[in-house]
Design a protein around this motif. Structure first.
Motif, PDB file in Angstrom:
ATOM      1  N   GLN A 151      46.196  44.896  42.364  1.00 28.71           N
ATOM      2  CA  GLN A 151      45.680  45.201  40.994  1.00 28.71           C
ATOM      3  C   GLN A 151      44.388  44.351  40.894  1.00 28.71           C
ATOM      4  O   GLN A 151      44.427  43.385  40.085  1.00 28.71           O
ATOM      5  N   CYS A 152      43.606  44.485  41.681  1.00 29.67           N
ATOM      6  CA  CYS A 152      42.242  43.946  41.718  1.00 29.67           C
ATOM      7  C   CYS A 152      41.229  44.853  41.981  1.00 29.67           C
ATOM      8  O   CYS A 152      41.342  46.044  42.439  1.00 29.67           O
ATOM      9  N   CYS A 153      40.098  44.468  41.916  1.00 31.89           N
ATOM     10  CA  CYS A 153      38.793  45.354  42.274  1.00 31.89           C
ATOM     11  C   CYS A 153      37.545  44.593  42.593  1.00 31.89           C
ATOM     12  O   CYS A 153      37.200  43.783  41.922  1.00 31.89           O
ATOM     13  N   GLY A 154      37.197  45.150  43.733  1.00 27.02           N
ATOM     14  CA  GLY A 154      35.802  44.425  44.454  1.00 27.02           C
ATOM     15  C   GLY A 154      36.236  42.996  44.917  1.00 27.02           C
ATOM     16  O   GLY A 154      37.346  42.576  44.981  1.00 27.02           O
ATOM     17  N   LEU A 155      35.361  42.428  45.352  1.00 26.45           N
ATOM     18  CA  LEU A 155      35.369  40.870  45.800  1.00 26.45           C
ATOM     19  C   LEU A 155      34.789  39.961  45.295  1.00 26.45           C
ATOM     20  O   LEU A 155      35.686  38.951  45.154  1.00 26.45           O
ATOM     21  N   VAL A 156      33.548  39.930  44.858  1.00 30.96           N
ATOM     22  CA  VAL A 156      33.026  38.870  44.211  1.00 30.96           C
ATOM     23  C   VAL A 156      32.457  39.438  42.880  1.00 30.96           C
ATOM     24  O   VAL A 156      32.987  38.549  41.921  1.00 30.96           O
ATOM     25  N   GLY A 158      33.249  42.144  41.292  1.00 30.16           N
ATOM     26  CA  GLY A 158      34.193  43.068  40.686  1.00 30.16           C
ATOM     27  C   GLY A 158      33.639  44.538  41.354  1.00 30.16           C
ATOM     28  O   GLY A 158      33.302  45.018  42.376  1.00 30.16           O
ATOM     29  N   ALA A 159      33.896  45.546  40.340  1.00 33.43           N
ATOM     30  CA  ALA A 159      33.659  47.020  40.747  1.00 33.43           C
ATOM     31  C   ALA A 159      32.212  47.317  41.112  1.00 33.43           C
ATOM     32  O   ALA A 159      32.021  48.052  41.992  1.00 33.43           O
ATOM     33  N   ASN A 193      39.931  43.640  35.926  1.00 35.15           N
ATOM     34  CA  ASN A 193      38.991  42.442  35.894  1.00 35.15           C
ATOM     35  C   ASN A 193      39.081  41.408  36.906  1.00 35.15           C
ATOM     36  O   ASN A 193      37.970  40.825  37.408  1.00 35.15           O
ATOM     37  N   GLN A 194      40.341  41.177  37.280  1.00 35.21           N
ATOM     38  CA  GLN A 194      40.631  40.396  38.531  1.00 35.21           C
ATOM     39  C   GLN A 194      39.948  41.052  40.164  1.00 35.21           C
ATOM     40  O   GLN A 194      40.046  41.976  40.272  1.00 35.21           O
ATOM     41  N   THR A 195      39.049  40.037  40.591  1.00 38.98           N
ATOM     42  CA  THR A 195      38.436  40.354  41.848  1.00 38.98           C
ATOM     43  C   THR A 195      39.548  40.146  42.988  1.00 38.98           C
ATOM     44  O   THR A 195      40.421  39.153  42.825  1.00 38.98           O
ATOM     45  N   CYS A 196      39.445  40.559  44.220  1.00 37.76           N
ATOM     46  CA  CYS A 196      40.147  40.487  45.294  1.00 37.76           C
ATOM     47  C   CYS A 196      40.124  39.280  46.004  1.00 37.76           C
ATOM     48  O   CYS A 196      40.857  38.882  46.845  1.00 37.76           O
ATOM     49  N   LEU A 197      38.852  38.582  45.957  1.00 37.33           N
ATOM     50  CA  LEU A 197      38.494  37.269  46.789  1.00 37.33           C
ATOM     51  C   LEU A 197      39.601  36.244  46.619  1.00 37.33           C
ATOM     52  O   LEU A 197      40.210  35.784  47.827  1.00 37.33           O
TER      53      LEU A 197
END
Length: 239
Positions: A151-156, A158-159, A193-197
């Motif tokens: 439940q995250c999106c993108g790395l730095v 976000g989307a 809203n949470q990034t995956c990094l």
């Protein structure tokens, strides 16, 4: 003169018998993967094509062989009360323990450096998300699955990291429950809203802790093996 303790002798035999069985299973599995068509298919279909997929298998073959030899020396040394075999077993197990300790010290010394390299690698991989060519395709697919599961999106950023590829992977970023501002709107879609990094870094650290715990457990078993083999070695010498 003192005799050989039957308890230590047969405990040593049982310990090394299971040790030998583990080595046999590891070696058999590694050889099957190395020579069978199914095993080769698994290796070539998963992983980076630029890396040699058989390196890990070759390491497993070496590890399995060493464990088998040590288990054999320990079993035979205990049953036949052979000081020579017990001494070879002791030396081999001691070398493995010393290598583990050295690896642990190096890992602790370069922990911050490893974290820095991981951070720089992930930041460098951000540009792969917005590419439309085959370059970085495996990484994009892996991150898509990661987004959906964690439940995250993108790395730095976000989307926005996905650029023109966002519509293709939007389902993996889609947020359904807006709890405590966990969702934001991007291109008419509510995404995490949470990034995956940070999640990837936390996951790597957790796996490192698991590896350390396993290594510590193996070290305890190895120390017991060293103690039993040396006690038995001394008892045989004093017969």
């Amino acid at each position: 003169m003192a005799g050989v303790s039957g308890c230590i002798k047969y405990s040593m035999f049982i310990f090394n018998f299971f040790f030998w069985v583990c080595g046999t299973l590891i070696l058999a599995l590694a050889i099957w993967i190395r020579v069978s068509e199914d095993g080769k298919e698994i290796l070539t279909s998963s992983g980076d094509s630029s890396a040699n997929p058989f390196v890990a298998v070759n390491i497993l073959i070496a590890v399995g062989s060493i464990i088998m030899v040590l288990g054999f020396l320990g079993c035979c040394g205990a049953v036949k009360e052979s000081r020579c075999m017990l001494l070879l077993f002791f030396i081999g197990l001691l070398l493995i323990l010393l290598l583990q300790v050295a690896a642990g010290i190096l890992g602790a010394a370069f922990k911050s450096e490893s974290s820095r390299i991981l951070n720089e690698t992930l930041y460098a991989d951000v540009k792969l998300l917005s590419e439309t060519s085959d370059n970085g395709k495996e990484f994009r697919e892996a991150l898509t699955l990661f987004q959906k599961e964690f439940q995250c999106c993108g790395l730095v950023k976000g989307a926005a990291d996905w650029g023109n590829n966002f519509q293709q992977i939007s389902q993996s970023c889609k947020c359904t429950n807006n709890v405590q501002n966990s969702c934001i709107q991007y291109e008419s879609t509510f995404v995490y809203n949470q990034t995956c990094l940070s999640l990837i870094k936390d996951l790597v650290e957790k796996h490192i802790i698991i590896v350390i715990a396993i290594a510590f457990g193996l070290a305890v078993i190895e120390i017991l093996g060293l103690v039993f083999s040396m006690v038995l070695y001394c008892q045989i010498g004093s017969k």
